[in-house]
Write a protein that holds these residues in place. Structure first.
Motif: not given
Length: 462
Positions: A352-362, A386-401
């Protein structure tokens, strides 16, 4: 030293071929042990590179002058400082000198005499600054910090930002850091951030005059809290595994930059011997293999992390993925340290930490790309990005809340709203927003720049 590995099942990654995130994190201890031997803090060696082009007239230059006076008052007798100015010409208005040899009235005279005119040659200004800082850093026994103050694009000399960075990278490495302060809506903060990132510095979009002095004093305080210096990191990845994307590091590949790294590594080793009585271990960044990184010095409680996106071939076992080697000088124990670890064994960071840091850097990268869009006056491109990345964050949150994904979604929505509001009249401000920028541009740049810094791979404490 911590490390972790996380599979990437979704689309929330910078490169579509990525299968795994790999993270290596370096964190200094919580505080200096009470029984640690007392050591005299290293003297600082500050050189200030000041844009004195015509656009810096007024509040901008006055803010710089005030900050210089503030930092001068807090320096110790052995601390050094110098001043370089640039417009379409470059001048050494104050050769670097120890404070004990610089009377207050003389320093005040130099600062008050700074005036504005002409164009902007950032390239030569910074290179002059690097040359000037060497006046008192030959022995490698100082905390060397270079500061750039500017409000726009280079308009004189080298005007290509990529070439400016290449020129600076050839000279700027090791224990020398470069930090940048941007003034006004025309300040190219993504470019200044990239310039600062060459050697562990920071970039700041100035919105309050007192902010500059406060940041400089914060940097000054770090010298009393350094925990590790001469930090070198090498990553050796199995040839079968593809490196698809890298975050939070500075590759040593360019021949000129490599020569500079060899020189600075030697100076850092000399500094470790003279200041801490420790003979440095053989350099690992100078070896012709792996990914080589010269990380910034770390004060207590500070963290620096690197995240890689990799592609592991289908059917390949994760064992034998690669190794990471880190070495540094422990300023408390006064000893050189080296650690090597298998990137797949004894993982210490949760997925979880690795994924959060990776997506945060992205997210940080996407934010700075959107800033580039705004500087190019392409509001629609910034909003779409920004809108496109917002969808990526929504997908990430769906997989890892994770809380970070939720919070970043809210922040991106606000950034999108702010981007959409560009051009509206800001009635409480009479500040010029620059030709073509439109009202509201400066607040958007400030917020996006601050958010990008929060999601970077360096967690400063002092």
């Amino acid at each position: 030293m911590s490390h972790g590995l996380a599979a990437v099942p979704g689309e929330f990654k910078a490169n579509e071929a990525t299968t795994h995130f790999v993270e290596i994190a370096l964190k200094a201890g919580r505080a200096r042990p009470e029984d640690a031997p007392a050591t005299e803090p290293l003297p600082v060696n500050f050189v200030f590179v000041v844009d004195t082009s015509g656009s810096m007239t007024g509040t901008k230059l006055d803010t710089v002058k005030s900050a210089l006076q503030t930092i001068y008052r807090e320096l110790r007798p052995a601390d050094c400082l110098g001043i370089i100015t640039f417009d379409h010409n470059v001048r050494t208005v104050l050769p670097a000198v120890a404070k004990q040899d610089l009377p207050p009235e003389r320093f005040a005279e130099v600062v008050s005499a700074l005036t504005t005119q002409g164009g902007t040659d950032i390239d030569l200004g910074v290179q002059y600054g690097i040359d000037e800082i060497s006046r008192h850093s030959v022995s490698g026994r100082t905390v060397n910090c270079l500061y750039l103050f500017s409000d726009g694009d280079p308009t004189s000399g080298e005007r290509d930002w990529i070439k400016v960075r290449a020129n600076v990278a050839a000279k700027l490495r090791g224990d020398l850091t470069l930090s940048c302060f941007g003034f006004g809506s025309d300040a190219r903060m993504p470019e200044l951030a990239a310039l600062a990132g060459l050697a562990g510095g920071h970039s700041t979009f100035v919105t309050r005059p007192e902010q500059v002095g406060a940041d400089l004093l914060g940097d000054l305080s770090r010298r009393d809290h350094l925990a590790a210096i001469d930090i070198q990191l090498r990553l050796d990845i199995d040839p079968e595994v593809e490196i698809r994307h890298l975050y939070g590091h500075d590759l040593v590949t360019d021949p000129r930059a490599r020569a500079a790294v060899l020189r600075e590594a030697g100076q850092a080793a000399e500094r470790a011997l003279q200041d801490y009585g420790t003979k440095a271990l053989p350099d690992i960044i100078t070896e012709d293999k792996g990914i080589r990184i010269f990380a910034p010095d770390l004060a207590f409680e500070e963290t620096y992390w690197v995240v890689l996106e990799i592609r592991v071939p289908a059917g390949r076992e994760l064992s034998g993925l690669g190794t990471a080697t880190v070495q540094y000088v422990d300023t408390v124990a006064r000893a050189g340290r080296r650690h090597e670890l298998d990137l797949c064994e004894a993982l210490t960071l949760p997925e979880e930490t690795v994924t959060v840091h990776a997506v945060g850097l992205w997210t940080s990268e996407v934010t700075f790309y959107a800033l580039d869009d705004l500087y190019d006056r392409d509001r629609e491109a910034a909003k779409n990005r920004l809108t496109h990345h917002l969808k990526n964050l929504e997908a990430a949150h769906s997989h890892l809340p994770a809380k970070e994904f939720r919070d970043d979604q809210v922040t991106l929505r606000k950034l999108i709203t702010l981007t959409g509001a560009l051009g509206a009249v800001v009635s409480f401000s009479d500040v010029s927003h620059g030709a073509g920028a439109g009202p509201g541009f400066a607040p958007a740049v400030r917020v996006m720049n601050d958010f990008g810094r929060v999601r970077s791979g360096f967690w400063p404490h002092y």
